[in-house]
Design a protein around this motif. Structure first.
Motif, PDB file in Angstrom:
ATOM      1  N   LEU A 100     -34.627-105.958 -33.610  1.00  0.00           N
ATOM      2  CA  LEU A 100     -34.728-104.841 -32.668  1.00  0.00           C
ATOM      3  C   LEU A 100     -35.207-105.265 -31.288  1.00  0.00           C
ATOM      4  CD1 LEU A 100     -36.198-102.087 -35.017  1.00  0.00           C
ATOM      5  CD2 LEU A 100     -33.799-102.616 -34.506  1.00  0.00           C
ATOM      6  N   GLU A 101     -35.411-106.563 -31.107  1.00  0.00           N
ATOM      7  CA  GLU A 101     -35.854-107.111 -29.823  1.00  0.00           C
ATOM      8  C   GLU A 101     -37.147-106.450 -29.335  1.00  0.00           C
ATOM      9  OE1 GLU A 101     -32.468-106.778 -27.201  1.00  0.00           O
ATOM     10  OE2 GLU A 101     -31.340-108.286 -28.321  1.00  0.00           O
ATOM     11  N   ASP A 109     -45.793 -97.094 -39.540  1.00  0.00           N
ATOM     12  CA  ASP A 109     -44.514 -97.049 -38.815  1.00  0.00           C
ATOM     13  C   ASP A 109     -43.773 -98.379 -38.931  1.00  0.00           C
ATOM     14  OD1 ASP A 109     -44.955 -94.438 -38.038  1.00  0.00           O
ATOM     15  OD2 ASP A 109     -45.651 -94.968 -36.011  1.00  0.00           O
ATOM     16  N   VAL A 110     -44.516 -99.468 -38.848  1.00  0.00           N
ATOM     17  CA  VAL A 110     -43.901-100.798 -38.977  1.00  0.00           C
ATOM     18  C   VAL A 110     -43.281-100.947 -40.362  1.00  0.00           C
ATOM     19  CG1 VAL A 110     -44.390-103.284 -39.069  1.00  0.00           C
ATOM     20  CG2 VAL A 110     -45.375-101.878 -37.244  1.00  0.00           C
ATOM     21  N   ILE A 122     -40.081 -96.865 -31.610  1.00  0.00           N
ATOM     22  CA  ILE A 122     -38.859 -97.650 -31.733  1.00  0.00           C
ATOM     23  C   ILE A 122     -37.882 -96.889 -32.619  1.00  0.00           C
ATOM     24  CG2 ILE A 122     -37.908 -99.788 -32.651  1.00  0.00           C
ATOM     25  CD1 ILE A 122     -40.682-101.022 -32.120  1.00  0.00           C
ATOM     26  N   SER A 123     -36.642 -96.827 -32.182  1.00  0.00           N
ATOM     27  CA  SER A 123     -35.643 -96.175 -33.035  1.00  0.00           C
ATOM     28  C   SER A 123     -34.873 -97.243 -33.796  1.00  0.00           C
ATOM     29  CB  SER A 123     -34.702 -95.312 -32.202  1.00  0.00           C
ATOM     30  OG  SER A 123     -33.983 -96.108 -31.295  1.00  0.00           O
ATOM     31  N   VAL A 124     -34.642 -96.978 -35.060  1.00  0.00           N
ATOM     32  CA  VAL A 124     -33.910 -97.902 -35.917  1.00  0.00           C
ATOM     33  C   VAL A 124     -32.447 -97.495 -35.891  1.00  0.00           C
ATOM     34  CG1 VAL A 124     -33.673 -98.789 -38.265  1.00  0.00           C
ATOM     35  CG2 VAL A 124     -35.928 -98.213 -37.364  1.00  0.00           C
ATOM     36  N   PRO A 125     -31.549 -98.439 -35.672  1.00  0.00           N
ATOM     37  CA  PRO A 125     -30.125 -98.101 -35.641  1.00  0.00           C
ATOM     38  C   PRO A 125     -29.661 -97.581 -36.994  1.00  0.00           C
ATOM     39  CG  PRO A 125     -30.438-100.482 -35.557  1.00  0.00           C
ATOM     40  CD  PRO A 125     -31.790 -99.857 -35.482  1.00  0.00           C
TER      41      PRO A 125
END
Length: 171
Positions: free
Chosen positions: A35-36, A49-50, A2-5
Motif C-alpha cells: 500500500l506504499e 486497524d493494522v 488507509i483504504s484497502v483496495p
C-alpha cells in the motif's frame, strides 16, 4: 485512514516483488510494501486497524485471478501476445526462464504484454519482441492481479499441454 483496495489490480507488481524480497516479512512489511505506507504513518495507526488491513490484503490473494489481455500503464496500452500459435522461440524461452522467479516476474510480463501498435475492434497487434529490457521496468507498475492472471493462464496452458502429450503417448 488507509483504504484497502478491493482487488489486486490496484496493487503494483513491483510493490509485491519488493515484499517478496523480505526474508521474514511481517504484517508491517505487507502494508508498507503493497500500500506504499511509510513507517511513521503506520506507527500512528491503531493496532487493530493494522491487523484488519493485513487481513483484508491477505483475502485479496485467496480469490481466483482472472486472465485480462489488455491494460494501461502511464497512458500506454499493453496487450497480451494475440496469437500464441505464433509465439517465437525467444518469447517462449524468456517466459519460461522468468516466470518461476518473482524477482524477474516483471521481465516475464514484458514478454507476455507489449504495447499495442494497431487496433481494430477487439483485435490488435503488439510491438515486436526484442527482449524484455525495453518494457521490463515499466511492468513493475502493472496491476498485480493482471500479472497473477497471466501466470495462472500460462501454468494452466502448460498443464494442459503435458496432459495432452501424455494422452497422445499412450495412444
Amino acid at each position: 485512514m488507509i483504504s484497502v483496495p478491493i482487488s489486486l489490480k490496484y496493487i503494483k507488481l513491483g510493490n509485491y516483488q519488493k515484499f517478496l524480497q523480505i526474508e521474514n516479512p511481517s504484517t508491517e512489511d505487507l502494508i508498507k510494501c503493497l500500500l506504499e505506507v511509510s513507517s511513521p504513518d503506520l506507527a500512528r495507526m491503531k493496532a487493530s486497524d493494522v491487523d484488519h488491513i493485513a487481513a483484508e490484503l491477505n483475502e485479496l490473494f485467496e480469490v481466483d485471478h482472472q486472465f485480462v489481455n489488455q491494460f494501461e500503464v502511464y497512458g500506454k496500452r499493453f496487450g497480451f501476445i494475440p496469437k500464441l500459435d505464433d509465439i517465437t522461440y525467444g518469447e517462449n524461452k524468456d517466459i519460461t526462464n522468468y516466470i518461476n522467479d518473482w524477482g524477474n516476474m516483471h521481465k516475464a510480463m514484458a514478454v507476455m504484454f507489449r504495447p499495442i501498435t494497431k487496433r481494430i475492434g477487439d483485435k490488435y497487434d503488439i510491438f515486436p519482441y526484442n527482449g524484455s529490457k525495453a518494457f521490463g521496468d515499466l511492468m513493475k507498475f502493472m496491476p498485480l492481479g493482471i500479472a497473477l492472471g497471466a501466470m495462472d493462464f500460462f501454468y494452466n496452458l502448460a498443464h494442459d499441454l503435458v496432459n495432452a502429450t501424455q494422452h497422445s503417448i499412450k495412444q
